[in-house]
Design a protein around this motif. Sequence first.
Motif, PDB file in Angstrom:
ATOM      1  N   TYR A  20       0.824  -1.210   0.000  1.00 32.95           N
ATOM      2  CA  TYR A  20       0.000   0.000   0.000  1.00 32.95           C
ATOM      3  C   TYR A  20       0.857   1.258   0.000  1.00 32.95           C
ATOM      4  O   TYR A  20       0.498   2.258  -0.624  1.00 32.95           O
ATOM      5  N   GLU A  21       1.989   1.213   0.675  1.00 33.97           N
ATOM      6  CA  GLU A  21       2.920   2.353   0.632  1.00 33.97           C
ATOM      7  C   GLU A  21       3.418   2.551  -0.793  1.00 33.97           C
ATOM      8  O   GLU A  21       3.392   3.672  -1.318  1.00 33.97           O
ATOM      9  N   GLN A  22       3.868   1.477  -1.424  1.00 39.17           N
ATOM     10  CA  GLN A  22       4.395   1.562  -2.788  1.00 39.17           C
ATOM     11  C   GLN A  22       3.321   1.993  -3.781  1.00 39.17           C
ATOM     12  O   GLN A  22       3.619   2.660  -4.764  1.00 39.17           O
ATOM     13  N   ALA A  23       2.068   1.617  -3.527  1.00 38.67           N
ATOM     14  CA  ALA A  23       0.964   1.962  -4.421  1.00 38.67           C
ATOM     15  C   ALA A  23       0.454   3.383  -4.193  1.00 38.67           C
ATOM     16  O   ALA A  23      -0.448   3.833  -4.901  1.00 38.67           O
ATOM     17  N   GLY A  24       1.011   4.063  -3.199  1.00 38.47           N
ATOM     18  CA  GLY A  24       0.596   5.440  -2.944  1.00 38.47           C
ATOM     19  C   GLY A  24      -0.667   5.581  -2.124  1.00 38.47           C
ATOM     20  O   GLY A  24      -1.268   6.649  -2.076  1.00 38.47           O
ATOM     21  N   LEU A  25      -1.081   4.508  -1.475  1.00 34.12           N
ATOM     22  CA  LEU A  25      -2.291   4.555  -0.644  1.00 34.12           C
ATOM     23  C   LEU A  25      -1.967   4.944   0.796  1.00 34.12           C
ATOM     24  O   LEU A  25      -2.824   5.479   1.498  1.00 34.12           O
ATOM     25  N   GLU A  62      -9.107   3.868  -7.658  1.00 35.26           N
ATOM     26  CA  GLU A  62     -10.224   4.684  -7.166  1.00 35.26           C
ATOM     27  C   GLU A  62     -10.008   5.084  -5.713  1.00 35.26           C
ATOM     28  O   GLU A  62     -10.277   6.231  -5.327  1.00 35.26           O
ATOM     29  N   ILE A  63      -9.524   4.152  -4.922  1.00 33.79           N
ATOM     30  CA  ILE A  63      -9.244   4.447  -3.510  1.00 33.79           C
ATOM     31  C   ILE A  63      -8.153   5.509  -3.420  1.00 33.79           C
ATOM     32  O   ILE A  63      -8.262   6.454  -2.629  1.00 33.79           O
ATOM     33  N   ARG A  64      -7.141   5.383  -4.241  1.00 29.74           N
ATOM     34  CA  ARG A  64      -6.061   6.376  -4.254  1.00 29.74           C
ATOM     35  C   ARG A  64      -6.623   7.759  -4.599  1.00 29.74           C
ATOM     36  O   ARG A  64      -6.224   8.764  -3.997  1.00 29.74           O
ATOM     37  N   SER A  65      -7.548   7.825  -5.539  1.00 28.45           N
ATOM     38  CA  SER A  65      -8.113   9.126  -5.925  1.00 28.45           C
ATOM     39  C   SER A  65      -8.897   9.746  -4.767  1.00 28.45           C
ATOM     40  O   SER A  65      -8.857  10.962  -4.572  1.00 28.45           O
ATOM     41  N   ILE A  66      -9.586   8.925  -4.005  1.00 30.74           N
ATOM     42  CA  ILE A  66     -10.324   9.425  -2.831  1.00 30.74           C
ATOM     43  C   ILE A  66      -9.340   9.946  -1.788  1.00 30.74           C
ATOM     44  O   ILE A  66      -9.511  11.046  -1.240  1.00 30.74           O
ATOM     45  N   LEU A  67      -8.309   9.168  -1.516  1.00 28.23           N
ATOM     46  CA  LEU A  67      -7.325   9.562  -0.516  1.00 28.23           C
ATOM     47  C   LEU A  67      -6.571  10.825  -0.941  1.00 28.23           C
ATOM     48  O   LEU A  67      -6.245  11.674  -0.105  1.00 28.23           O
ATOM     49  N   GLU A  74      -9.706  18.408   0.564  1.00 30.17           N
ATOM     50  CA  GLU A  74     -11.069  18.395   0.024  1.00 30.17           C
ATOM     51  C   GLU A  74     -11.863  17.236   0.613  1.00 30.17           C
ATOM     52  O   GLU A  74     -11.323  16.158   0.844  1.00 30.17           O
ATOM     53  N   ALA A  75     -13.148  17.467   0.799  1.00 33.42           N
ATOM     54  CA  ALA A  75     -14.046  16.376   1.183  1.00 33.42           C
ATOM     55  C   ALA A  75     -14.343  15.573  -0.087  1.00 33.42           C
ATOM     56  O   ALA A  75     -14.792  16.141  -1.077  1.00 33.42           O
ATOM     57  N   PRO A  76     -14.099  14.280  -0.087  1.00 43.49           N
ATOM     58  CA  PRO A  76     -14.262  13.481  -1.299  1.00 43.49           C
ATOM     59  C   PRO A  76     -15.683  12.962  -1.521  1.00 43.49           C
ATOM     60  O   PRO A  76     -15.898  12.106  -2.385  1.00 43.49           O
ATOM     61  N   CYS A  77     -16.646  13.490  -0.797  1.00 45.93           N
ATOM     62  CA  CYS A  77     -18.004  12.919  -0.825  1.00 45.93           C
ATOM     63  C   CYS A  77     -18.612  12.860  -2.228  1.00 45.93           C
ATOM     64  O   CYS A  77     -19.187  11.831  -2.606  1.00 45.93           O
ATOM     65  N   ALA A  78     -18.508  13.931  -3.000  1.00 46.08           N
ATOM     66  CA  ALA A  78     -19.104  13.934  -4.343  1.00 46.08           C
ATOM     67  C   ALA A  78     -18.418  12.894  -5.226  1.00 46.08           C
ATOM     68  O   ALA A  78     -19.081  12.164  -5.978  1.00 46.08           O
ATOM     69  N   HIS A  79     -17.114  12.811  -5.122  1.00 46.19           N
ATOM     70  CA  HIS A  79     -16.359  11.833  -5.901  1.00 46.19           C
ATOM     71  C   HIS A  79     -16.739  10.408  -5.504  1.00 46.19           C
ATOM     72  O   HIS A  79     -16.953   9.549  -6.361  1.00 46.19           O
ATOM     73  N   VAL A  80     -16.849  10.166  -4.211  1.00 45.08           N
ATOM     74  CA  VAL A  80     -17.232   8.838  -3.716  1.00 45.08           C
ATOM     75  C   VAL A  80     -18.638   8.495  -4.200  1.00 45.08           C
ATOM     76  O   VAL A  80     -18.892   7.366  -4.641  1.00 45.08           O
TER      77      VAL A  80
END
Length: 143
Positions: A20-25, A62-67, A74-80
């Motif tokens: 997860y560290e390497q994946a940027g999460l 997708e998880i990375r984009s939310i994080l 930013e609040a990611p609510c709209a994106h989620v």
Amino acid sequence: MRIGELTSVSGLTAKTIRFYEQAGLLPDPPRTPGGYRDYPPQSSTRLAFIREAQSAGLTLAEIRSILTLRDSGEAPCAHVTDLIQQHLGDIEARMAELRTTRAALRTLAERAATTNPSSCTGTDICRIIGAHIDDNEGLSVAE
């Protein structure tokens, strides 16, 4: 906290956490003077979020984009919400495909139950599935 403690708290393996560290999460943690990873307490919350998002069907991208949105303040609510709606649409379409496949398989199962293998001719591939050549009428679906 060291990686061993984080594995205990999160239920993940050290290998998964490093992935997860390497994946940027998961941000690279600071290091102790001895060179060990020293994870902040919020790492366990972030890992729990990643696991829950994966169980909901979100991809790592997708998880990375939310994080990334959250990390930028930013609040990611709209994106989620958009991601959830997209996944629901995909699942609904897949379920429709599966219902169609189930109906086709039921028809084939009924046909298989009543097909006598001795009625197959040399020109038939399979009278249960597919089509066969009827010399008088051309291509027709096997009955």
